[in-house]
Design a protein around this motif. Structure first.
Motif, PDB file in Angstrom:
ATOM      1  N   GLY A  21       1.426   0.667   2.211  1.00 39.43           N
ATOM      2  CA  GLY A  21       0.219   0.067   2.768  1.00 39.43           C
ATOM      3  C   GLY A  21      -1.021   0.473   1.988  1.00 39.43           C
ATOM      4  N   ILE A  22      -1.086   1.737   1.615  1.00 35.63           N
ATOM      5  CA  ILE A  22      -2.221   2.205   0.821  1.00 35.63           C
ATOM      6  C   ILE A  22      -2.256   1.512  -0.529  1.00 35.63           C
ATOM      7  CG2 ILE A  22      -3.155   4.210  -0.421  1.00 35.63           C
ATOM      8  CD1 ILE A  22      -2.329   5.922   1.965  1.00 35.63           C
ATOM      9  N   ARG A  23      -1.095   1.413  -1.181  1.00 33.63           N
ATOM     10  CA  ARG A  23      -1.048   0.736  -2.483  1.00 33.63           C
ATOM     11  C   ARG A  23      -1.468  -0.720  -2.363  1.00 33.63           C
ATOM     12  NH1 ARG A  23       3.562   3.979  -2.820  1.00 33.63           N
ATOM     13  NH2 ARG A  23       4.920   2.272  -2.179  1.00 33.63           N
ATOM     14  N   THR A  24      -1.052  -1.386  -1.294  1.00 32.68           N
ATOM     15  CA  THR A  24      -1.409  -2.795  -1.087  1.00 32.68           C
ATOM     16  C   THR A  24      -2.918  -2.955  -0.923  1.00 32.68           C
ATOM     17  OG1 THR A  24       0.724  -3.251  -0.054  1.00 32.68           O
ATOM     18  CG2 THR A  24      -1.058  -4.792   0.411  1.00 32.68           C
ATOM     19  N   VAL A  25      -3.513  -2.106  -0.098  1.00 31.94           N
ATOM     20  CA  VAL A  25      -4.962  -2.190   0.120  1.00 31.94           C
ATOM     21  C   VAL A  25      -5.709  -1.888  -1.177  1.00 31.94           C
ATOM     22  CG1 VAL A  25      -6.918  -1.126   1.326  1.00 31.94           C
ATOM     23  CG2 VAL A  25      -4.853  -1.711   2.587  1.00 31.94           C
ATOM     24  N   LEU A  26      -5.269  -0.876  -1.919  1.00 25.88           N
ATOM     25  CA  LEU A  26      -5.926  -0.549  -3.177  1.00 25.88           C
ATOM     26  C   LEU A  26      -5.840  -1.695  -4.181  1.00 25.88           C
ATOM     27  CD1 LEU A  26      -4.968   3.185  -3.695  1.00 25.88           C
ATOM     28  CD2 LEU A  26      -7.252   2.255  -3.377  1.00 25.88           C
ATOM     29  N   PHE A  33     -10.347   0.115   1.112  1.00 26.72           N
ATOM     30  CA  PHE A  33      -9.765   1.455   1.163  1.00 26.72           C
ATOM     31  C   PHE A  33     -10.867   2.493   1.356  1.00 26.72           C
ATOM     32  CE2 PHE A  33      -8.472   5.455  -0.733  1.00 26.72           C
ATOM     33  CZ  PHE A  33      -7.308   5.704  -0.037  1.00 26.72           C
ATOM     34  N   THR A  34     -11.940   2.361   0.597  1.00 26.67           N
ATOM     35  CA  THR A  34     -13.051   3.304   0.713  1.00 26.67           C
ATOM     36  C   THR A  34     -13.642   3.273   2.121  1.00 26.67           C
ATOM     37  OG1 THR A  34     -13.555   3.019  -1.613  1.00 26.67           O
ATOM     38  CG2 THR A  34     -15.284   3.961  -0.246  1.00 26.67           C
ATOM     39  N   LYS A  35     -13.805   2.085   2.668  1.00 25.34           N
ATOM     40  CA  LYS A  35     -14.349   1.947   4.020  1.00 25.34           C
ATOM     41  C   LYS A  35     -13.425   2.597   5.053  1.00 25.34           C
ATOM     42  CE  LYS A  35     -14.190  -1.894   6.392  1.00 25.34           C
ATOM     43  NZ  LYS A  35     -14.311  -3.294   6.760  1.00 25.34           N
TER      44      LYS A  35
END
Length: 83
Positions: A21-26, A33-35
């Motif tokens: 999920g993190i990789r997808t958002v990035l 991701f920052t938000k």
């Protein structure tokens, strides 16, 4: 033994999904991701007051168990309550 294996597989699946999920958002929107990261750090207690509370509770446990055999063994070995 199989329950340990199943639990480990479950935990690995959860972690894999989390990081996917993190990789997808990035990949799609680094601003999102920052938000979300900022929202996370605002939500959770950075001062880690939980550890202070746990330390106090453990001291209570340590003093309560100090009324029997464990206390005598502790004294015999020369340990202090801070070890």
């Amino acid at each position: 033994m199989s329950s340990h294996s199943l639990l480990a597989m479950h935990n690995l699946t959860v972690m894999d999904t989390f990081f996917a999920g993190i990789r997808t958002v990035l990949a799609k929107s680094p601003e999102t991701f920052t938000k979300e990261f900022d929202r996370f750090t605002e939500t959770y207690d950075e001062s880690v007051k939980l550890f202070d509370s746990a330390e106090k509770l453990w001291a209570k446990v340590d003093s309560e168990r100090g009324k029997g055999r464990l206390a005598r063994e502790k004294l015999a070995s020369g340990q202090t309550s801070k070890e």
